[in-house]
Design a protein around this motif. Structure first.
Motif: not given
Length: 149
Positions: A82-83, A113-116, A122-123, A129-130
């Motif tokens: 995230x960071x 950029x924001x979509x990427x 998310x992925x 976690x999964x």
């Protein structure tokens, strides 16, 4: 002949001039703070993966599965993801603002950029976690050797 007036470098068109929140200041501060935190996270990651135990020779599917079975390492890798993504996206956003001359170009580039960013975060979060190296009901010949012990 009149000389063109060059605005002062300190005069900005930001919201701060209108009494609003100066988002660029907070973005600048975030880059410095996140950079320091990322240095700690990345060097900790490299130390554990490359120096502890058998070093780089030990990194395989089982190593990652064992590491991600502990919540501490899941959170560590999640913070690093995230960071790094927010830090990098903010840096590229700044470059787009500096070099994209037309507003339409700037809007399209930032949207991409924001979509990427969203897709990658998310992925990556879902993978962290999964992740299950031994899913129930899978054929035995498709499971890694660590699932049989």
């Amino acid at each position: 002949m009149t000389t063109p007036v060059i605005p002062s470098p300190r005069a900005t068109r930001s919201n701060a001039m209108r009494g609003g929140i100066n988002t660029e200041l907070y973005a600048w501060l975030f880059m410095r703070v996140s950079g320091v935190i990322l240095i700690v996270l990345i060097f900790g990651h490299l130390f554990v993966n490359l120096m502890v135990g058998d070093g780089v020779a030990a990194i395989d599917f089982a190593f990652v599965a064992g590491k991600w079975s502990e919540p501490f390492w899941q959170v560590w890798d999640l913070l690093m993801l995230w960071l790094a993504m927010i830090h990098g996206t903010n840096g590229v956003r700044t470059i787009i603002n500096d070099y994209a001359e037309r507003n339409a170009t700037r809007i399209v580039l930032k949207a991409l950029l924001y979509v990427a960013f969203v897709v990658t975060v998310v992925m990556g979060t879902l993978v962290i976690f999964t992740f299950d190296p031994c899913p129930a009901g899978s054929p035995a010949d498709l499971l890694p050797s660590i699932c049989f012990s």
